[in-house]
Design an enzyme around this catalytic site. Structure first.
Site, mmCIF file in Angstrom:
data_model
loop_
_atom_site.group_PDB
_atom_site.id
_atom_site.type_symbol
_atom_site.label_atom_id
_atom_site.label_comp_id
_atom_site.label_asym_id
_atom_site.label_seq_id
_atom_site.Cartn_x
_atom_site.Cartn_y
_atom_site.Cartn_z
ATOM 1 N N LEU A 159 16.681 -5.098 2.131
ATOM 2 C CA LEU A 159 16.624 -4.148 3.242
ATOM 3 C C LEU A 159 15.909 -2.863 2.814
ATOM 4 O O LEU A 159 15.973 -2.463 1.658
ATOM 5 C CB LEU A 159 18.036 -3.810 3.742
ATOM 6 C CG LEU A 159 18.988 -3.019 2.856
ATOM 7 C CD1 LEU A 159 18.729 -1.524 2.910
ATOM 8 C CD2 LEU A 159 20.405 -3.305 3.265
ATOM 9 N N PHE A 222 5.268 -5.119 -6.142
ATOM 10 C CA PHE A 222 4.095 -5.419 -5.313
ATOM 11 C C PHE A 222 3.978 -4.423 -4.148
ATOM 12 O O PHE A 222 2.883 -3.978 -3.817
ATOM 13 C CB PHE A 222 4.170 -6.852 -4.763
ATOM 14 C CG PHE A 222 3.521 -7.865 -5.670
ATOM 15 C CD1 PHE A 222 3.942 -8.022 -6.971
ATOM 16 C CD2 PHE A 222 2.485 -8.661 -5.211
ATOM 17 C CE1 PHE A 222 3.355 -8.952 -7.818
ATOM 18 C CE2 PHE A 222 1.876 -9.591 -6.045
ATOM 19 C CZ PHE A 222 2.309 -9.745 -7.349
ATOM 20 N N CYS A 272 14.584 2.756 -5.294
ATOM 21 C CA CYS A 272 14.241 1.456 -5.872
ATOM 22 C C CYS A 272 12.880 1.358 -6.554
ATOM 23 O O CYS A 272 12.796 0.844 -7.671
ATOM 24 C CB CYS A 272 14.314 0.378 -4.798
ATOM 25 S SG CYS A 272 16.016 0.018 -4.339
#
Ligand code: UDX
Ligand code: UDX
Length: 454
Positions: A159, A222, A272
């Site tokens: 998420l 990525f 993150c």
């Protein structure tokens, strides 16, 4: 009836469990956290995290099949499935300093689970962890247990904040990694069956543990790489007269490239991206792959450079000095629709302006004054001046420049004529998100700049 426990009532644990509870009224879901204040907030009318749609979902299930508690041990004892969603920050000490993930919270959770469990349980890694963490978990669980059997699964959460509820209800995929043994397969199926209540089976991917753990790191690497790539080109656009939004649109139309995650910005933030890439770099170094490590390190380097480039541009444009100049900052969170400030680019930009002796006045729709001051504490030296305003018009009053650092929709609707008339001359706007209409701002009288625009 299956009982679920989630350890860690944060940005991942809270919304994820709220959606599971909503989708499966027959399950009991209890979220525990060591932080009693956070649990109290989850049980109140003002949730500790802002996420569109979250309050409604929590309110509908709370007290029925969704519970928030500080009773970690008893909740573990009663649970069949335990999700581990504690934080895994970058290590700020010792071996792997500044790169490796600090897995001490994961390990301490494993020790508590082993200590109190008697029956059989499925342990699910939700937190992003270095590949092979499941091995550590298994070892701690099996060498400390009191007759309980454990199956460890990896079920990383993809998420994004600000769209968490939508992402959970309608994910691109759910990934479940587990052991290829009969018991492992059974555990995978138990978890898959829960998700299958609202997610089509073909979107539920099952892999071995290591593929699952690594995929989460790689997905974030990525995504971050795309932002660093487009940001690197934004610098070239500013030199050449090309417009970054036009370039992004043109390349994004190529279906092999795709249009998402091509928005140039002051740099990515959030809990993150940087942490996970650093973690990936550390893993590559550990496995003696220095070239691979250096390749990914460039993504982080480009991000830091972009933030610095933006701050330098402001100082240069404001006649090479911002000392004692009032500078209004719109948006402090790392993106819109969240109150999360972890690794927000705004922190670096504000700090560097404070170092240049500017007077920084910050407005954010969802971040509290306390939170902003906490983030900037390090940057505020003896003479540092920071103010938090609860009104964007007040923040702009008598300022020399406005910086847009978060792409909140509401910034577009501000009355920029009014703002312009309350500012010093010349009045500057630096749009770090390319959300405003630069041409329109210029026609009002502003000297306006965007990222990758000249
Ligand atoms: C965290 C990690 O940062 C991320 O890598 C992972 O993918 C998911 O979990 P997030 O939910 O955003 O993400 O973190 P945070 O909001 O900090 O929540 C973690 C919670 O765990 C905190 O409320 C903390 O108090 C709690 N915690 C931590 C425990 O209850 N026990 C512990 O031992 C450690
Ligand atoms: C990210 C991943 O998207 C998610 O899948 C993973 O589970 C956790 O990490 P999050 O950090 O919540 O989610 O937000 P995201 O929307 O990915 O944005 C990260 C940062 O990149 C933000 O600062 C955002 O503003 C920035 N960004 C994003 C850009 O600068 N340009 C873009 O095109 C997209």
């Amino acid at each position: 009836m299956i009982k679920i426990c989630c350890i860690g009532a944060g940005y991942v644990g809270g919304p994820t469990m709220a959606v599971i509870a909503q989708k499966m009224p027959a399950l009991t879901v209890t979220i525990v956290d060591l932080n009693a204040e956070r649990i109290a907030a989850w049980n109140s009318e003002v949730l500790p995290i802002y996420e569109p749609g979250l309050y409604e979902i929590v309110k509908a299930s709370r007290g029925k099949n969704l519970f928030f508690s500080t009773d970690v041990k008893n909740t573990i004892i009663e649970a069949d499935i335990i999700f581990v969603a504690v934080n895994t920050p970058t290590k700020n000490y010792g071996i792997g300093l500044g790169k490796a993930a600090d897995t001490r919270y994961i390990e301490s959770v494993a020790r508590i689970i082993a200590e109190v469990s008697t029956g059989n349980k499925i342990i699910v890694e939700k937190s992003t962890v270095p590949v092979k963490t499941a091995e550590t978990l298994k070892e701690i669980l099996t060498s400390n247990n009191h007759g309980a059997e454990f199956q460890v699964l990896s079920n990383p959460e993809f998420l994004a904040e600000g769209t968490a509820i939508q992402d959970l209800i309608n994910p691109d995929r759910v990934l479940i990694g587990g052991d290829p043994t009969p018991e492992g397969k059974k555990a995978i199926e138990t978890l898959a069956a829960i998700y299958a209540h609202w997610i089509p089976r073909e979107k539920i991917l099952t892999t071995n543990l290591w593929s699952s753990e690594l995929s989460k790191l790689v997905a974030n690497a990525f995504l971050a790489q795309r932002i660093s790539s487009i940001n690197s080109i934004s610098a070239l656009c500013e030199k050449t007269g090309a417009d970054i939004d036009e370039v992004a649109n043109a390349i994004g139309k190529d279906t092999r490239i795709g249009s998402k995650f091509l928005k140039a910005s002051i740099g990515f933030g959030g809990s993150c991206f940087q942490k996970d890439i650093l973690n990936l770099i550390y893993l590559c170094e550990y496995y003696a792959l220095p070239e691979v490590a250096r390749y990914w390190a460039k993504v982080v380097e480009m991000n830091n450079w972009q933030k610095q480039r933006f701050s330098h541009q402001i100082v240069r444009t404001l006649f090479s000095t911002v000392a004692n100049k009032r500078i209004a900052v719109y948006g402090f969170a790392f993106k819109k629709d969240t109150n999360d400030t972890r690794e927000s680019a705004a922190i670096d930009v504000c700090r560097s302006l404070i170092e240049e002796c500017a007077e920084v006045v910050i407005y954010d729709p969802k971040v509290t004054q306390f939170q902003i001051m906490e983030c900037l504490a390090q940057g505020i030296g003896k003479n540092g001046r920071v103010q938090v305003e609860s009104c964007p018009y007040h923040a702009a009053l008598q300022s020399h420049a406005i910086l847009v650092l978060t792409e909140w929709e509401q910034f577009k609707a501000l009355d920029f004529n009014r703002i312009y008339n309350s500012m010093q001359r010349p009045a500057f706007v630096f749009d770090g998100r390319n959300t405003l209409n630069i041409t329109e701002l210029c026609s009002i009288g502003f000297r306006a700049f965007g990222i990758g625009k000249s």
